[in-house]
Scaffold this motif. Structure first.
Motif, PDB file in Angstrom:
ATOM      1  N   HIS A 193       0.861  -1.186   0.000  1.00 31.89           N
ATOM      2  CA  HIS A 193       0.000   0.000   0.000  1.00 31.89           C
ATOM      3  C   HIS A 193       0.897   1.235   0.000  1.00 31.89           C
ATOM      4  N   LEU A 226       0.270  10.781  -3.081  1.00 37.97           N
ATOM      5  CA  LEU A 226      -0.807   9.916  -3.564  1.00 37.97           C
ATOM      6  C   LEU A 226      -0.904   8.686  -2.677  1.00 37.97           C
ATOM      7  N   THR A 227      -2.112   8.416  -2.153  1.00 32.09           N
ATOM      8  CA  THR A 227      -2.352   7.220  -1.356  1.00 32.09           C
ATOM      9  C   THR A 227      -3.498   6.429  -1.980  1.00 32.09           C
ATOM     10  N   LEU A 229      -3.035   3.308  -3.654  1.00 26.40           N
ATOM     11  CA  LEU A 229      -2.610   2.327  -4.649  1.00 26.40           C
ATOM     12  C   LEU A 229      -2.422   0.964  -3.992  1.00 26.40           C
ATOM     13  N   ASN A 230      -2.878  -0.081  -4.668  1.00 28.43           N
ATOM     14  CA  ASN A 230      -2.661  -1.440  -4.193  1.00 28.43           C
ATOM     15  C   ASN A 230      -1.548  -2.144  -4.956  1.00 28.43           C
ATOM     16  N   ASP A 231      -1.285  -1.711  -6.180  1.00 25.55           N
ATOM     17  CA  ASP A 231      -0.242  -2.319  -7.003  1.00 25.55           C
ATOM     18  C   ASP A 231       0.123  -1.349  -8.111  1.00 25.55           C
ATOM     19  N   PHE A 232       1.126  -1.753  -8.912  1.00 20.60           N
ATOM     20  CA  PHE A 232       1.587  -0.916 -10.014  1.00 20.60           C
ATOM     21  C   PHE A 232       1.242  -1.521 -11.370  1.00 20.60           C
ATOM     22  N   TRP A 237      -8.027   3.370 -16.767  1.00 22.61           N
ATOM     23  CA  TRP A 237      -8.193   4.428 -15.780  1.00 22.61           C
ATOM     24  C   TRP A 237      -9.473   4.298 -14.966  1.00 22.61           C
ATOM     25  N   ARG A 240      -8.753   1.817 -12.248  1.00 24.71           N
ATOM     26  CA  ARG A 240      -7.805   2.357 -11.271  1.00 24.71           C
ATOM     27  C   ARG A 240      -8.491   3.366 -10.353  1.00 24.71           C
ATOM     28  N   GLU A 243     -10.695   1.584  -7.773  1.00 23.47           N
ATOM     29  CA  GLU A 243      -9.892   0.996  -6.706  1.00 23.47           C
ATOM     30  C   GLU A 243      -9.406   2.062  -5.728  1.00 23.47           C
ATOM     31  N   LEU A 244      -8.989   3.206  -6.257  1.00 25.42           N
ATOM     32  CA  LEU A 244      -8.550   4.285  -5.386  1.00 25.42           C
ATOM     33  C   LEU A 244      -9.681   4.763  -4.480  1.00 25.42           C
ATOM     34  N   GLY A 249      -8.421   6.276  -1.250  1.00 23.22           N
ATOM     35  CA  GLY A 249      -7.251   6.975  -1.766  1.00 23.22           C
ATOM     36  C   GLY A 249      -7.529   8.430  -2.064  1.00 23.22           C
TER      37      GLY A 249
END
Length: 394
Positions: A193, A226-227, A229-232, A237, A240, A243-244, A249
């Motif tokens: 995270h 930026l907070t 994120l679970n993965d890269f 979009w 993403r 998920e944020l 996030g």
């Protein structure tokens, strides 16, 4: 000549030959090490590419070579290409093609690499099939922490330009004297995270085709966290952003400063997403030179020529363009010239309205206004006035 004299002469000759011999042996050993390490670097590069491919990032080279003996490794990649492949969508969301990439790593610091990119680059949005051509005079990047998730990375462009391809014609979109983007994992941030700290700096930037105000050169310095994120892994979009939002996030604008001529704006705050996928949050802003910016918005001219419905939908949802034009016509019939006076004083009215918002302040020795800029489920609210609506991000 005595035996002792002969022995001393032999030792003296060995003393002369020993340092060069040791140096030769060291050079042979180092050469063997370098070539072995170079072969291992190729193996590691292939393994890294395979690992990246599993995450949807496909890197390829038409031609690859390794040089740099004796103290560094130089990997030359000609005909480079990058493709981001979504594991949930049928189309490739993004591809990039570059003329050449030179990656340099030092033997004594293998986790840090520096890269230089040769222009131009062609970027293609696989969903919309829109292509862009990016040029620059010099571009370089550095990454620290490979082959795992990098600890920090940066990329710098000198004299970048972005053009959209319309058939064979390149339509100018943006340009700058320089653009720098720096990012790093925040100290103590967990790898599953991560919290990412970023800095974006733009010198003499401009954006064409949107509004004349944006076509004038500006300077920007934005620092954010930026907070969420679970993965890269590459993802569409909308996915993403969902998920944020689900992870709570957000983007924290720690500090930002934008200057365009006499206008200076600084802001700080936090922006997130509502369950509807719309922007939520608040920025506390302090701005100088509003009296110069508002006339440049062209409100008077826009009213004189008629407001497009698409513009009204953004700034005044529910108001119809024809209704607005009918209103000005009715005012002119009731009191000849009244509609024209209102149009001509539109900028002054908006300026007075903004000056009534917030509080007087001083920024960098100049008079300024401080006020909150709020985003409420996509609605842009300046003070207590709704000035726009941002569409949902998913």
């Amino acid at each position: 000549m005595s035996d002792m004299t002969i022995a001393t002469g032999r030792r003296s000759r060995w003393g002369l030959f020993l340092p060069p011999l040791l140096l030769l042996l060291l050079a042979v050993a180092w050469s063997g090490f370098w070539f072995y390490a170079a072969s291992q670097a190729e193996i590691a590069t292939d393994a890294w590419r395979a690992q990246e491919a599993k995450s949807g990032r496909i890197y390829d080279c038409a031609k690859r070579s390794i040089a740099g003996f004796p103290f560094r490794f130089e990997v030359q990649c000609s005909g480079a290409s990058v493709a981001l492949v979504s594991q949930t969508a049928s189309k490739t969301p993004f591809t990039a093609k570059l003329d050449n990439i030179l990656v340099v790593g030092q033997v004594y610091d293998p986790k840090r690499v520096i890269a230089e990119f040769t222009a131009p680059a062609t970027l293609t949005d696989g969903v919309t099939q829109t292509s862009f051509v990016v040029n620059w005079s010099k571009a370089r990047s550095s990454v620290v922490g490979l082959p795992a998730i990098p600890d920090r990375a940066s990329i710098v462009f000198d004299d970048p330009t972005v053009n959209r391809l319309d058939g064979t014609v390149q339509v100018p979109l943006a340009r700058a004297k320089s653009v720098e983007l720096h990012g790093r994992l925040a100290e103590g941030s967990p790898s599953d995270h991560p919290v990412i700290e970023t800095v974006l700096q733009i010198a003499q930037g401009s954006i064409q085709g949107v509004h004349p105000l944006l076509a004038e050169p500006f300077q920007a310095d934005v620092r954010a966290k930026l907070t969420g994120l679970n993965d890269f892994a590459p993802k569409p979009w909308p996915q993403r952003f969902r998920e944020l939002q689900a992870a709570g996030g957000h983007v924290e604008i720690v500090q930002s400063r934008i200057q365009q001529g006499e206008m200076i704006a600084v802001a700080a705050g936090t922006l997130g997403l509502s369950p509807n996928g719309r922007l939520d949050g608040e920025l506390q802003m302090t701005v100088t030179g509003l009296e110069r910016v508002i006339p440049a918005l062209g409100i008077e001219k826009m009213l004189e020529e008629g407001v497009p419905q698409a513009t009204l939908d953004r700034v005044a949802p529910g108001v119809k363009s024809q209704d607005l034009n009918n209103l000005f016509g009715a005012l002119d019939r009731a009191v000849p010239g009244l509609g024209k006076v209102i149009k001509q004083n539109a900028n002054a009215g908006v300026a007075a309205g903004i000056n009534a918002i917030g509080t007087e302040s001083v920024l960098e020795g100049k008079k300024a206004r401080s006020f909150p800029l709020k985003f409420v489920d996509g609605a842009v609210v300046l003070g207590a006035i709704k000035v726009g609506q941002i569409p949902p991000l998913y």
